[in-house]
Design a protein around this motif. Structure first.
Motif, PDB file in Angstrom:
ATOM      1  N   HIS A 209       0.865  -1.184   0.000  1.00 12.59           N
ATOM      2  CA  HIS A 209       0.000   0.000   0.000  1.00 12.59           C
ATOM      3  C   HIS A 209       0.898   1.229   0.000  1.00 12.59           C
ATOM      4  O   HIS A 209       2.119   1.105   0.116  1.00 12.59           O
ATOM      5  CB  HIS A 209      -0.943  -0.005   1.204  1.00 12.59           C
ATOM      6  CG  HIS A 209      -0.255   0.126   2.526  1.00 12.59           C
ATOM      7  ND1 HIS A 209       0.560  -0.858   3.046  1.00 12.59           N
ATOM      8  CD2 HIS A 209      -0.241   1.126   3.459  1.00 12.59           C
ATOM      9  CE1 HIS A 209       1.022  -0.478   4.215  1.00 12.59           C
ATOM     10  NE2 HIS A 209       0.567   0.730   4.492  1.00 12.59           N
TER      11      HIS A 209
ATOM     12  N   HIS B 158       1.340   4.000   1.985  1.00 14.95           N
ATOM     13  CA  HIS B 158       1.934   4.786   3.071  1.00 14.95           C
ATOM     14  C   HIS B 158       3.441   4.861   2.817  1.00 14.95           C
ATOM     15  O   HIS B 158       4.050   3.891   2.351  1.00 14.95           O
ATOM     16  CB  HIS B 158       1.666   4.136   4.433  1.00 14.95           C
ATOM     17  CG  HIS B 158       0.337   4.526   5.042  1.00 14.95           C
ATOM     18  ND1 HIS B 158      -0.501   3.625   5.635  1.00 14.95           N
ATOM     19  CD2 HIS B 158      -0.271   5.739   5.141  1.00 14.95           C
ATOM     20  CE1 HIS B 158      -1.585   4.259   6.090  1.00 14.95           C
ATOM     21  NE2 HIS B 158      -1.465   5.542   5.798  1.00 14.95           N
TER      22      HIS B 158
ATOM     23  N   HIS C 245       6.148   2.297   3.336  1.00 15.62           N
ATOM     24  CA  HIS C 245       6.076   1.071   2.537  1.00 15.62           C
ATOM     25  C   HIS C 245       6.459   1.288   1.076  1.00 15.62           C
ATOM     26  O   HIS C 245       6.555   0.314   0.328  1.00 15.62           O
ATOM     27  CB  HIS C 245       4.667   0.476   2.617  1.00 15.62           C
ATOM     28  CG  HIS C 245       4.338   0.003   3.993  1.00 15.62           C
ATOM     29  ND1 HIS C 245       4.428  -1.307   4.397  1.00 15.62           N
ATOM     30  CD2 HIS C 245       3.970   0.708   5.106  1.00 15.62           C
ATOM     31  CE1 HIS C 245       4.119  -1.406   5.671  1.00 15.62           C
ATOM     32  NE2 HIS C 245       3.836  -0.202   6.130  1.00 15.62           N
TER      33      HIS C 245
ATOM     34  N   HIS D 181      -6.929  -1.936   5.743  1.00 13.60           N
ATOM     35  CA  HIS D 181      -6.043  -0.866   6.215  1.00 13.60           C
ATOM     36  C   HIS D 181      -6.625   0.491   5.809  1.00 13.60           C
ATOM     37  O   HIS D 181      -6.006   1.256   5.084  1.00 13.60           O
ATOM     38  CB  HIS D 181      -4.647  -1.067   5.612  1.00 13.60           C
ATOM     39  CG  HIS D 181      -3.581  -0.231   6.252  1.00 13.60           C
ATOM     40  ND1 HIS D 181      -3.393  -0.184   7.620  1.00 13.60           N
ATOM     41  CD2 HIS D 181      -2.637   0.573   5.707  1.00 13.60           C
ATOM     42  CE1 HIS D 181      -2.370   0.618   7.872  1.00 13.60           C
ATOM     43  NE2 HIS D 181      -1.908   1.100   6.748  1.00 13.60           N
TER      44      HIS D 181
ATOM     45  N   ASP E  29       0.272  -3.875   6.023  1.00  5.35           N
ATOM     46  CA  ASP E  29      -0.458  -3.292   7.149  1.00  5.35           C
ATOM     47  C   ASP E  29      -1.921  -3.712   7.057  1.00  5.35           C
ATOM     48  O   ASP E  29      -2.553  -3.538   6.015  1.00  5.35           O
ATOM     49  CB  ASP E  29      -0.377  -1.764   7.110  1.00  5.35           C
ATOM     50  CG  ASP E  29       0.978  -1.252   7.547  1.00  5.35           C
ATOM     51  OD1 ASP E  29       1.880  -2.077   7.780  1.00  5.35           O
ATOM     52  OD2 ASP E  29       1.132  -0.016   7.646  1.00  5.35           O
TER      53      ASP E  29
HETATM   54 ZN    ZN Z   1       0.153   1.696   6.433  1.00  9.70          ZN
END
Ligand code: ZN
Length: 228
Positions: free
Chosen positions: A13, A15, A18, A103, A125
């Motif tokens: 994902h 964020h 990551h 998430h 996550d």
């Molecule tokens: Zn995250």
């Protein structure tokens, strides 16, 4: 690993903890000695981000192609967005499958890597997820994220309070749930990873002890460069 051997990158994902080095990793591999394609998978807007990175790096890339005779960078990066669960990459050595996880508000996926002799699942996550349990069924190793809820109050106090607390609880998995998840999936080894909050400075037992109460397999704590 030798960057020239890079063949696949899976982004769970978007964020920044990551994906921040995605473009740099690929560019660095190309600057090193990458000569074979790299497959890149991840949720939207992966395609838009990769195209933006090609523009970002073009001054360097075009100069190196002219001066150093390197192959086209763009031609070695095969990116495709993951929009649903299923197989996202397969070759003679591995099959990589994705499952959509929880998430919010992010579009987020977990990945399963099956080889001839071992299978690994990386949760990314996620809050506790039935889709992840299905994906991980019978895997040798499950690498699962974890949050230690009593330790988040310091972060909450430094930020916007209730909203951050709700986000953390809704989008991560308590250490108290990990054993149940690993048992339900029937995995051999649980690796507790992506520790939230990262600055909790807790003893290892606080991260892995709760899982041992409800999971009879091996429980390990992830750390950088650990080989499993
Ligand atoms: Zn995250």
């Amino acid at each position: 690993m030798d960057l020239a051997d890079l063949t696949f990158v899976g982004i769970t994902h978007h964020h920044s903890d990551h994906n921040a080095d995605l473009g740099t990793l690929l560019h660095l591999a190309w600057c090193d000695s990458l000569r074979t394609p790299v497959e890149v998978r991840g949720p939207r807007p992966l395609d838009e981000m990769m195209e933006a990175f090609f523009r970002f790096s073009d001054a360097d890339v075009s100069t190196r192609i002219a001066d150093e005779g390197r192959p086209p960078f763009r031609g070695l990066v095969r990116h495709a967005e993951v929009h649903q669960a299923g197989v996202v990459f397969e070759d003679d050595l591995v099959r990589i499958s994705a499952a959509r996880v929880e998430h919010p508000p992010m579009d987020a996926f977990a990945y399963r890597i099956d080889t001839a002799d071992r299978s690994f699942v990386i949760s990314g996550d996620t809050a506790p997820s039935e889709a992840l349990i299905d994906l991980a069924r019978g895997a040798d190793v499950l690498v699962h994220e974890a949050i230690h809820l009593p330790s988040i109050e310091a972060s909450v106090a430094r930020s916007n309070g209730t909203r951050l607390r709700e986000h953390l609880i809704d989008s991560h998995t308590s250490v108290d749930d990990l054993g149940r998840i690993a048992t339900a999936a029937g995995v051999g080894t649980l690796v507790v990873s992506h520790l939230v909050p990262a600055d909790a400075a807790l003893p290892d037992e606080d991260w892995i002890g709760p899982a041992r109460r409800t999971f009879s397999g091996e429980v390990l704590l992830a750390h950088d460069f650990r080989v499993i």
